[in-house]
Each structure stands twice: as C-alpha cells, then as structure tokens.
Design an enzyme around this catalytic site. Structure first.
Site, PDB file in Angstrom:
ATOM      1  N   ASP A   1       0.837  -1.203   0.000  1.00  0.00           N
ATOM      2  CA  ASP A   1       0.000   0.000   0.000  1.00  0.00           C
ATOM      3  C   ASP A   1       0.873   1.255   0.000  1.00  0.00           C
ATOM      4  O   ASP A   1       1.959   1.260   0.571  1.00  0.00           O
ATOM      5  CB  ASP A   1      -0.898  -0.039   1.250  1.00  0.00           C
ATOM      6  CG  ASP A   1      -2.072   0.899   1.125  1.00  0.00           C
ATOM      7  OD1 ASP A   1      -2.292   1.471   0.043  1.00  0.00           O
ATOM      8  OD2 ASP A   1      -2.789   1.080   2.132  1.00  0.00           O
TER       9      ASP A   1
ATOM     10  N   HIS B   1       2.907   3.403  -8.903  1.00  0.00           N
ATOM     11  CA  HIS B   1       2.731   1.967  -9.152  1.00  0.00           C
ATOM     12  C   HIS B   1       3.958   1.385  -9.869  1.00  0.00           C
ATOM     13  O   HIS B   1       4.394   0.278  -9.577  1.00  0.00           O
ATOM     14  CB  HIS B   1       1.464   1.717  -9.977  1.00  0.00           C
ATOM     15  CG  HIS B   1       0.200   2.073  -9.240  1.00  0.00           C
ATOM     16  ND1 HIS B   1      -0.040   1.690  -7.943  1.00  0.00           N
ATOM     17  CD2 HIS B   1      -0.894   2.788  -9.619  1.00  0.00           C
ATOM     18  CE1 HIS B   1      -1.237   2.145  -7.557  1.00  0.00           C
ATOM     19  NE2 HIS B   1      -1.761   2.824  -8.551  1.00  0.00           N
TER      20      HIS B   1
ATOM     21  N   LEU C   1      11.701 -20.235  -4.884  1.00  0.00           N
ATOM     22  CA  LEU C   1      10.756 -19.334  -4.216  1.00  0.00           C
ATOM     23  C   LEU C   1       9.387 -19.549  -4.855  1.00  0.00           C
ATOM     24  O   LEU C   1       9.288 -19.677  -6.080  1.00  0.00           O
ATOM     25  CB  LEU C   1      11.169 -17.864  -4.407  1.00  0.00           C
ATOM     26  CG  LEU C   1      10.162 -16.831  -3.872  1.00  0.00           C
ATOM     27  CD1 LEU C   1      10.134 -16.841  -2.341  1.00  0.00           C
ATOM     28  CD2 LEU C   1      10.483 -15.424  -4.372  1.00  0.00           C
TER      29      LEU C   1
HETATM   30  C1  FPP Z   1      -1.909   0.173  -3.354  1.00  0.00           C
HETATM   31  O1  FPP Z   1      -1.409   1.501  -3.289  1.00  0.00           O
HETATM   32  C2  FPP Z   1      -1.328  -0.520  -4.473  1.00  0.00           C
HETATM   33  C3  FPP Z   1      -2.008  -1.102  -5.508  1.00  0.00           C
HETATM   34  C4  FPP Z   1      -3.475  -1.063  -5.637  1.00  0.00           C
HETATM   35  C5  FPP Z   1      -1.292  -1.728  -6.610  1.00  0.00           C
HETATM   36  C6  FPP Z   1      -0.148  -2.631  -6.238  1.00  0.00           C
HETATM   37  C7  FPP Z   1       0.648  -2.777  -7.426  1.00  0.00           C
HETATM   38  C8  FPP Z   1       1.994  -2.739  -7.501  1.00  0.00           C
HETATM   39  C9  FPP Z   1       2.901  -2.644  -6.356  1.00  0.00           C
HETATM   40  C10 FPP Z   1       2.582  -2.736  -8.844  1.00  0.00           C
HETATM   41  C11 FPP Z   1       3.210  -3.915  -9.380  1.00  0.00           C
HETATM   42  C12 FPP Z   1       2.837  -5.237  -8.860  1.00  0.00           C
HETATM   43  C13 FPP Z   1       3.263  -6.350  -9.459  1.00  0.00           C
HETATM   44  C14 FPP Z   1       2.944  -7.668  -8.860  1.00  0.00           C
HETATM   45  C15 FPP Z   1       4.052  -6.326 -10.678  1.00  0.00           C
HETATM   46  P1  FPP Z   1      -2.441   2.699  -3.412  1.00  0.00           P
HETATM   47  O2  FPP Z   1      -2.555   3.055  -4.839  1.00  0.00           O
HETATM   48  O3  FPP Z   1      -3.733   2.308  -2.755  1.00  0.00           O
HETATM   49  O4  FPP Z   1      -1.740   3.809  -2.619  1.00  0.00           O
HETATM   50  P2  FPP Z   1      -2.459   4.979  -1.794  1.00  0.00           P
HETATM   51  O5  FPP Z   1      -3.201   4.307  -0.669  1.00  0.00           O
HETATM   52  O6  FPP Z   1      -1.315   5.801  -1.329  1.00  0.00           O
HETATM   53  O7  FPP Z   1      -3.366   5.694  -2.746  1.00  0.00           O
END
Ligand code: FPP
Length: 241
Positions: A19, A36, A130
């Site tokens: 997150d 992201h 892994l």
């Molecule tokens: C939450 O942060 C994150 C996500 C919804 C996306 C997770 C994706 C990645 C880490 C990218 C790549 C993943 C892979 C497996 C290649 P948020 O957008 O909710 O952050 P915020 O709460 O600060 O808005």
C-alpha cells in the site's frame, strides 16, 4: 538451572499488502501510475531477496476485487503494468527458480493478461526456489464465495458428504490450496486493515503494519521485520507449557 529457550521460529511464508504507491507519487507531484511503476521495482527487489532470508513463499496483493472502483485510467494503467511485468520478468524469474502462481478471479481480467498469467505459471511450474503468488482481482470474501459455490455443487452431485467436511477440505476449495498459511502479513503505508486479504488463511499469522510507503519499502526493512518475528512465540491458541 538451565534456561530453556524457544527454538527460533521460521518465517516460511510472507504475505504483503503493498500500500502507498498513490501517496508516494502524489507527495512528489507525480501521477499515481508513477508510484505503481516504482512499486513494481520494489517487487523485483523483494522477490530477489526472499530466498536469502529463508522465505520460501511470498504472496503479494497486487489488485483487489475493490480496486475496480478506481478511476478507469488508473485501472487500465495497472493492468498494463501487470502485463509488462510478466513479459519483462518471465525469463529472469524462471532462471532464478521462482515458481509464479496467481490467485483471484480471472474472469474479469482481459484475455491477453489471462494468457500471460497462464503461460508464466506453466513456464515456472517446475521451480521451487521461491513460490511467488500474485493476488490479482483477489478478495478473501470473493474467494470463499467461489469456493462455497463449487463445494455446494460437489455436495449436490454426491461427490462430497457434508459430514466429511473439515477445515482441510474447505482449504482445498480455496485459491490457495497449494500454499501453507502465511506466517507473517505485512501492510505498508501506515494503514491498519486487512482489506479482504487472505481472510481464512490469516487465522494464525503475525501482523506487521509499517509506516513506509510501498515504493520506499526496502529489502533491509523486510529483513529486519522477518528477523524480528523469528523467535516470537506463536502458540496457535495453545497454552504455553
Ligand atoms: C496500493 O497503493 C497498491 C495497488 C493497488 C497496486 C499494487 C501494485 C503494484 C505494487 C505494482 C506492481 C505489482 C506487481 C505484482 C508487478 P495505493 O494506490 O492504494 O496507494 P495509496 O493508498 O497511497 O493511494
């Protein structure tokens, strides 16, 4: 008198709620998708590190069943990021002995992504250095609902007798049937919620909530957390002797 010490606990399976990508970007005046992308770079680093610190199973929450409510451009950007991650990383993951599997409902994903996911699972099926599981269009309640639906059909058609149902039998119907339960669940960015992640599987997991935003989460921080949990007394509900 000799002092009895607990043997160190092995953290075998780490699951992470990644997150804070959006906030990381917004604080820098950048579009959320840049966060992201930075988050995907962290995924690479953490995947590389896990076997070195004794973690054999890593499960990452990449996209939840609730994430479809985000702006359409962000959803499209994330889907494109997942496709690119698979295309770019497949060979390296395979060479490094990483077995990749996906959990979640694939039904709502686009055909190209579904195909890439299936091919990566197939390509890496013989690896066991892994076990990387990526939760994509995953929700714990959705997973249980789909499991119960399949189970109900098996009962109705006489393949399963209600009296034979055990916790193990229910586990078999979940997306995670091949996974041990997580020993440790980490959530980054300071939020202290489970957000529908591994609801059944988290029964005895340790939880660590850290302030770090996912794009800043380093291998050193993961190592510290895993080392900190190793040796923590997990009694699975039993009374200490
Ligand atoms: C939450 O942060 C994150 C996500 C919804 C996306 C997770 C994706 C990645 C880490 C990218 C790549 C993943 C892979 C497996 C290649 P948020 O957008 O909710 O952050 P915020 O709460 O600060 O808005």
């Amino acid at each position: 008198m000799a002092i009895e010490t607990e043997p160190p606990r092995q953290i075998n399976h780490v699951a992470i709620i990644m997150d804070g990508n959006g906030r990381w970007a917004t604080r820098r005046g950048l579009p959320r998708l840049v966060g992201h992308r930075k988050g995907a770079e962290r995924v690479r680093e953490i995947v590389d590190l896990c076997p070195d610190i004794g973690v054999r199973y890593l499960t990452l929450y990449a996209f939840s069943t609730e994430n479809w409510k985000r702006a359409q451009a962000e959803v499209a950007g994330l889907m494109s990021l997942f496709r690119r991650y698979i295309l770019k990383e497949a060979d390296k993951l395979n060479e490094n002995g990483v077995r990749v599997r996906f959990i979640g409902d694939r039904g709502r994903l686009d055909a190209k992504l579904i195909d890439l996911m299936a091919r990566l699972e197939e390509k890496t099926a013989a690896n066991d250095h892994l076990n990387l599981t990526i939760a994509l269009n995953y929700g714990g309640r959705d997973e249980v609902t789909r499991a119960v639906r399949t189970l109900a059909v098996d009962v109705a058609e006489g393949r399963v007798a209600p009296d034979d149902l055990s916790e193990d039998a229910i586990g078999y119907y979940l997306d995670t049937r091949y996974l041990p339960d997580p020993d440790l669940i980490i959530r980054t960015s300071g939020e202290k919620r489970v957000s529908n992640f591994l609801l059944w599987q988290a029964a005895y997991a340790e939880f660590e909530f850290v302030e770090t935003l996912w794009p800043d989460f380093s291998g050193a921080e993961l190592t510290r957390i895993v080392e900190g949990c190793t040796g923590r007394d997990r009694r699975f509900g039993a009374i200490a002797g």
